[in-house]
Design a protein around this motif. Sequence first.
Motif, PDB file in Angstrom:
ATOM      1  N   ARG A  96       0.850  -1.205   0.000  1.00 46.50           N
ATOM      2  CA  ARG A  96       0.000   0.000   0.000  1.00 46.50           C
ATOM      3  C   ARG A  96       0.878   1.244   0.000  1.00 46.50           C
ATOM      4  NH1 ARG A  96      -4.155   0.280   4.864  1.00 46.50           N
ATOM      5  NH2 ARG A  96      -4.821  -1.650   3.842  1.00 46.50           N
ATOM      6  N   GLU A  97       0.526   2.165  -0.878  1.00 48.25           N
ATOM      7  CA  GLU A  97       1.308   3.397  -0.983  1.00 48.25           C
ATOM      8  C   GLU A  97       1.228   4.199   0.307  1.00 48.25           C
ATOM      9  OE1 GLU A  97       1.459   5.424  -4.767  1.00 48.25           O
ATOM     10  OE2 GLU A  97       0.767   7.259  -3.771  1.00 48.25           O
ATOM     11  N   GLY A  98       2.306   4.885   0.633  1.00 45.52           N
ATOM     12  CA  GLY A  98       2.270   5.742   1.813  1.00 45.52           C
ATOM     13  C   GLY A  98       3.491   6.624   1.949  1.00 45.52           C
ATOM     14  N   ARG A  99       3.258   7.764   2.567  1.00 47.33           N
ATOM     15  CA  ARG A  99       4.320   8.712   2.906  1.00 47.33           C
ATOM     16  C   ARG A  99       4.092   9.073   4.363  1.00 47.33           C
ATOM     17  NH1 ARG A  99       7.179  13.517   0.905  1.00 47.33           N
ATOM     18  NH2 ARG A  99       8.902  13.487   2.373  1.00 47.33           N
ATOM     19  N   HIS A 100       5.159   9.287   5.122  1.00 50.69           N
ATOM     20  CA  HIS A 100       5.040   9.594   6.551  1.00 50.69           C
ATOM     21  C   HIS A 100       4.188   8.546   7.262  1.00 50.69           C
ATOM     22  CE1 HIS A 100       7.054  13.341   5.832  1.00 50.69           C
ATOM     23  NE2 HIS A 100       6.134  13.712   4.953  1.00 50.69           N
ATOM     24  N   ILE A 101       4.522   7.299   7.043  1.00 52.76           N
ATOM     25  CA  ILE A 101       3.759   6.203   7.652  1.00 52.76           C
ATOM     26  C   ILE A 101       4.163   6.091   9.126  1.00 52.76           C
ATOM     27  CG2 ILE A 101       3.321   3.707   7.597  1.00 52.76           C
ATOM     28  CD1 ILE A 101       4.148   3.864   4.547  1.00 52.76           C
TER      29      ILE A 101
ATOM     30  N   ASP B 223       1.007   2.082  12.012  1.00 47.10           N
ATOM     31  CA  ASP B 223       0.256   1.737  10.797  1.00 47.10           C
ATOM     32  C   ASP B 223       1.096   0.951   9.800  1.00 47.10           C
ATOM     33  OD1 ASP B 223      -1.805   3.312  11.823  1.00 47.10           O
ATOM     34  OD2 ASP B 223      -1.112   5.117  10.777  1.00 47.10           O
ATOM     35  N   ALA B 224       2.380   0.792  10.088  1.00 52.13           N
ATOM     36  CA  ALA B 224       3.331   0.305   9.072  1.00 52.13           C
ATOM     37  C   ALA B 224       2.979  -1.083   8.542  1.00 52.13           C
ATOM     38  CB  ALA B 224       4.743   0.311   9.640  1.00 52.13           C
TER      39      ALA B 224
ATOM     40  N   HIS C 189       0.972  -1.772   5.463  1.00 58.11           N
ATOM     41  CA  HIS C 189       1.593  -1.480   4.164  1.00 58.11           C
ATOM     42  C   HIS C 189       2.420  -2.653   3.646  1.00 58.11           C
ATOM     43  CE1 HIS C 189       0.570   2.886   4.029  1.00 58.11           C
ATOM     44  NE2 HIS C 189       0.398   2.660   5.320  1.00 58.11           N
TER      45      HIS C 189
ATOM     46  N   SER D 133       9.794   6.199   4.784  1.00 58.83           N
ATOM     47  CA  SER D 133       8.663   6.966   4.234  1.00 58.83           C
ATOM     48  C   SER D 133       8.649   8.419   4.718  1.00 58.83           C
ATOM     49  CB  SER D 133       7.335   6.270   4.534  1.00 58.83           C
ATOM     50  OG  SER D 133       7.048   6.318   5.911  1.00 58.83           O
TER      51      SER D 133
ATOM     52  N   THR E 293       8.012   8.321  -0.867  1.00 56.10           N
ATOM     53  CA  THR E 293       6.781   7.543  -0.899  1.00 56.10           C
ATOM     54  C   THR E 293       7.102   6.071  -1.117  1.00 56.10           C
ATOM     55  OG1 THR E 293       5.599   9.440  -1.817  1.00 56.10           O
ATOM     56  CG2 THR E 293       4.564   7.283  -2.108  1.00 56.10           C
TER      57      THR E 293
ATOM     58  N   GLN F 291       5.755   2.560  -2.393  1.00 51.45           N
ATOM     59  CA  GLN F 291       4.721   2.182  -3.351  1.00 51.45           C
ATOM     60  C   GLN F 291       4.567   0.672  -3.409  1.00 51.45           C
ATOM     61  OE1 GLN F 291       6.534   4.272  -6.728  1.00 51.45           O
ATOM     62  NE2 GLN F 291       4.707   5.560  -6.774  1.00 51.45           N
TER      63      GLN F 291
END
Length: 298
Positions: free
Chosen positions: A156-161, A165-166, A169, A254, A258, A260
């Motif tokens: 799952r895409e993410g930035r500042h994860i 919550d990691a 992803h 992150s 990002t 991905q």
Amino acid sequence: LYFFSYSKDNVSGIGIKMDNGSFDFSSALDIYQHSQGNATPVSVTFLQVLVEMEFCSKEAAEEVMNNPWVQAKAGELRLSSTITIEPPIARPGKIIGIGRNYKAHAAELDHNLPEAPLFFSKALTSLTAHNRPIIIPDWVTGRVDHEAELGVVVTREGRHIAENDAMAHVAGYTLVNDITARDMQKTDLAEGAPWFRSKSMDTFCPVGPGILPADSVTDPHNLTIELSVNGETRQHANTGDMLFSIPRLIAEISKYMTLQPGDIIATGTPEGVGPIENGDLLEVSLQGLGTLKNTVQR
Ligand code: MG
């Protein structure tokens, strides 16, 4: 169970390895969609796409494989041994390596322990599959090392994860052999140059044999990872000995970039790295995922 990518007669597919053998998951998924009343099923033949769909899970695998329509065709879905295993992710957006993430390994190379995760990139063209050769060009002099690592595949895409919550992803886990031209790396380090070229030569990143879905692993920080050379164990460790946990690594990376679907994070190697020579058989294994095998060709 685990998922893998394969090709046969230049056609790609997703395979699933179960206790009773290997099966064509792409076709199983077609049949499953028909069973749900979908007359025009979406054909998924790349594991990377399954990962992007967040469908690379034990739950999804069981839903599909236990379906009565699929069960009825199980015999036809069985894969023969003539298939070729491909890298689980055909075209990752990035391959990130973590340096010095096991205390004893940092010590064996006389490095200080990092205060935050230390990460670098491997060129995408270094990617290769299970059963393919690791090729060391003749002109590369000095030591080239194996590095057995747990690979994390992003779903799952993410930035500042956030660390909390990691894990949402993560699609699952794979094996990475982070082949390193060690003397070249030392020269570059001494000159303050990047590690890039020593980590990135073609075939210096075997990944596989497949992806162990995250929801089939109780604790990714309690897995045995091993590497042997010609049958002799060289690396044997528990992923619980990592300095920085998987959520910490995801949070840290992150912050800068990002993440991905399909990105691969090689989480660092434990102690026991050593030189590889022409003809060596390298076997990296992880509980539940089996073995990533490659031979060395100079
Ligand atoms: Mg490494």
